[in-house]
Design a protein around this motif. Structure first.
Motif, mmCIF file in Angstrom:
data_model
loop_
_atom_site.group_PDB
_atom_site.id
_atom_site.type_symbol
_atom_site.label_atom_id
_atom_site.label_comp_id
_atom_site.label_asym_id
_atom_site.label_seq_id
_atom_site.Cartn_x
_atom_site.Cartn_y
_atom_site.Cartn_z
ATOM 1 N N ARG A 124 0.829 -1.202 0.000
ATOM 2 C CA ARG A 124 0.000 0.000 0.000
ATOM 3 C C ARG A 124 0.859 1.246 0.000
ATOM 4 N NH1 ARG A 124 1.504 -0.750 4.855
ATOM 5 N NH2 ARG A 124 1.440 0.918 6.380
ATOM 6 N N SER A 127 -1.437 8.664 -0.361
ATOM 7 C CA SER A 127 -1.023 9.928 -0.973
ATOM 8 C C SER A 127 -2.018 11.035 -0.637
ATOM 9 C CB SER A 127 -0.931 9.779 -2.500
ATOM 10 O OG SER A 127 -0.083 8.711 -2.857
ATOM 11 N N LEU A 131 -6.048 9.560 -0.742
ATOM 12 C CA LEU A 131 -5.916 8.542 -1.773
ATOM 13 C C LEU A 131 -5.048 7.401 -1.256
ATOM 14 C CD1 LEU A 131 -6.418 7.805 -4.816
ATOM 15 C CD2 LEU A 131 -4.225 8.919 -5.282
ATOM 16 N N ASP A 133 -3.357 3.721 -2.571
ATOM 17 C CA ASP A 133 -3.044 2.784 -3.650
ATOM 18 C C ASP A 133 -2.645 1.445 -3.042
ATOM 19 O OD1 ASP A 133 -3.403 4.675 -5.694
ATOM 20 O OD2 ASP A 133 -1.326 5.360 -5.534
ATOM 21 N N TYR A 135 -1.175 -2.437 -4.098
ATOM 22 C CA TYR A 135 -0.415 -3.090 -5.165
ATOM 23 C C TYR A 135 -0.331 -4.585 -4.888
ATOM 24 C CZ TYR A 135 1.305 1.731 -5.613
ATOM 25 O OH TYR A 135 1.396 3.087 -5.736
ATOM 26 N N THR A 152 -2.793 -2.553 -9.665
ATOM 27 C CA THR A 152 -2.940 -1.446 -8.721
ATOM 28 C C THR A 152 -4.429 -1.135 -8.571
ATOM 29 O OG1 THR A 152 -0.847 -0.466 -9.428
ATOM 30 C CG2 THR A 152 -2.348 0.953 -8.200
ATOM 31 N N SER A 154 -6.749 1.795 -6.647
ATOM 32 C CA SER A 154 -6.705 3.074 -5.942
ATOM 33 C C SER A 154 -8.088 3.428 -5.415
ATOM 34 C CB SER A 154 -6.227 4.191 -6.881
ATOM 35 O OG SER A 154 -4.938 3.915 -7.387
ATOM 36 N N TYR A 155 -8.133 3.852 -4.159
ATOM 37 C CA TYR A 155 -9.364 4.353 -3.554
ATOM 38 C C TYR A 155 -9.175 5.834 -3.227
ATOM 39 C CZ TYR A 155 -11.001 -0.455 -2.477
ATOM 40 O OH TYR A 155 -11.421 -1.753 -2.541
ATOM 41 N N GLU A 156 -10.136 6.642 -3.644
ATOM 42 C CA GLU A 156 -10.112 8.067 -3.312
ATOM 43 C C GLU A 156 -11.462 8.457 -2.717
ATOM 44 O OE1 GLU A 156 -9.542 12.504 -5.392
ATOM 45 O OE2 GLU A 156 -9.508 10.679 -6.612
ATOM 46 N N LYS A 166 -10.154 2.948 -8.863
ATOM 47 C CA LYS A 166 -9.536 2.792 -10.174
ATOM 48 C C LYS A 166 -8.657 1.547 -10.173
ATOM 49 C CE LYS A 166 -9.548 7.703 -11.413
ATOM 50 N NZ LYS A 166 -8.731 8.870 -11.834
#
Length: 355
Positions: A124, A127, A131, A133, A135, A152, A154-156, A166
């Protein structure tokens, strides 16, 4: 953003040597909060303001890793891969080479097999405090799938009460991919009965009928005149006990709809009159799969309440089930040098009475 280290159960440590699990919380300016874990790159909770401004957790899940391991339903909130949904007979071919997968759902391979992405501890990176990410590198041959797959997720959490997910993946050999998020939503509140009073809208004219093994027949049916017509809002209760053959096969809704909506327009909506919370689903995927928790039972969730049959609904944005074996469906093939990308957005609103 807050990160908590979660201890692994003792019988887990050998399997995930040198791995730790964590709970990561994100909060936006509107007061909404979500929790994520690197075990299964999954959504653990979503605290959403109801019409009175009180925060309600609308995602089913558990308060420990042990809870997820002990649950009868292993997919709560998880990232599903390498291939979500079903592959008939656990087999598919690429360029004349046949690949055999685990048969963990009758004769089908379901959700990537027992050791799919839901059962991995992901790496992980966080960011900008909004956000996360995750992996994971799936080795060539894992659960029978060809190629080393680098994924990958991604959670936002945005300030507009949106959860944007995504997916991105590359492979060093021809393979197949199909990802989704398997969150169960109950907009009355997690563990608060069933979701049969939810009003659901799905802006699709077509759905995929299933055979007795819950594999798409290869046909595409019109929803008009069937229990699968959600083009106008209706409660799940209205037709979930229909005597139509397709409802009987799945013991409720467990079907994919054709998505022709652009990412800017919702393909599906659910609304609870009880809480006033509305959930809209946006996606780049060609399908949206409605599952009504037909086999939820006995698991005790975060609030200490049992998750009943029909206790949550899933809007699984994805490619169609069994796509590797059905040429008329959109391709799920990923070749070396290509990048797979897709997006799912869950947006929460408050709908005032009368609207």
């Amino acid at each position: 953003m807050t990160t908590y280290k979660l201890p692994l159960p003792k019988d887990f440590e050998g399997k995930y040597k040198n791995k730790n699990t964590h709970l990561i919380t994100l909060t936006n300016r509107a007061g909404m909060q979500i929790a994520l874990t690197d075990f299964g790159a999954r959504l653990v909770s979503a605290l959403v303001p109801d019409r009175n401004g009180d925060l309600i957790d609308v995602v089913l899940g558990f308060d420990s890793i042990q809870g997820y391991l002990n649950a009868k339903e292993h997919y709560h909130g998880a990232t599903i891969g390498r291939f979500c949904n079903r592959i008939a007979n656990g087999k598919f071919s690429i360029d004349g080479n046949e690949y055999s997968l685990p048969q963990n759902n009758g004769s089908n391979c379901l959700h990537g097999g027992n050791e799919g992405f839901h059962n991995k501890v992901w790496d992980r990176q966080v960011s900008f405090n909004k956000l996360v990410d995750f992996y994971y590198v799936s080795p060539d041959g894992e659960e029978g799938f060809p190629g080393e797959l680098k994924t990958t997720v991604s959670y936002e959490l945005t300030n507009f009460n949106e959860i944007i997910i995504k997916f991105r993946a590359t492979s060093n050999a021809p393979t197949v991919v199909n990802f989704t998020n398997h969150a169960y939503f109950n907009l009355n509140g997690e563990g608060n009965g069933d979701v049969l009073n939810h009003e659901v809208t799905i802006l699709s004219n077509e759905f995929l009928p299933l055979n007795e093994d819950q594999i798409p027949t290869g046909e595409i049916f019109l929803v008009e005149g069937t229990a699968f017509d959600f083009r106008q809002p209706k409660t799940l209760a209205e037709d979930i006990n229909s005597q139509e053959e397709q409802i009987k096969i799945a013991q409720g809704y467990d079907h994919s709809y054709v998505n022709n909506q652009p990412i800017s327009e919702p393909i599906a909506t659910a609304y609870s009159k009880e809480s006033g919370i509305e959930l809209q689903v946006f996606t780049t995927e060609p399908g949206i799969h409605l599952y009504t928790g037909n086999f939820l039972s006995d698991d005790v969730g975060k609030s200490g309440k049992k998750y009943l049959r029909f206790g949550g609904l899933c809007f699984e944005a994805q490619h169609f089930p069994d796509s590797p074996n059905q040429d008329i469906f959109p391709s799920v093939r990923l070749n070396p040098g290509e990048v797979f990308e897709s997006e799912i957005k869950f947006k929460f609103n408050i709908r005032k009475p009368g609207n």
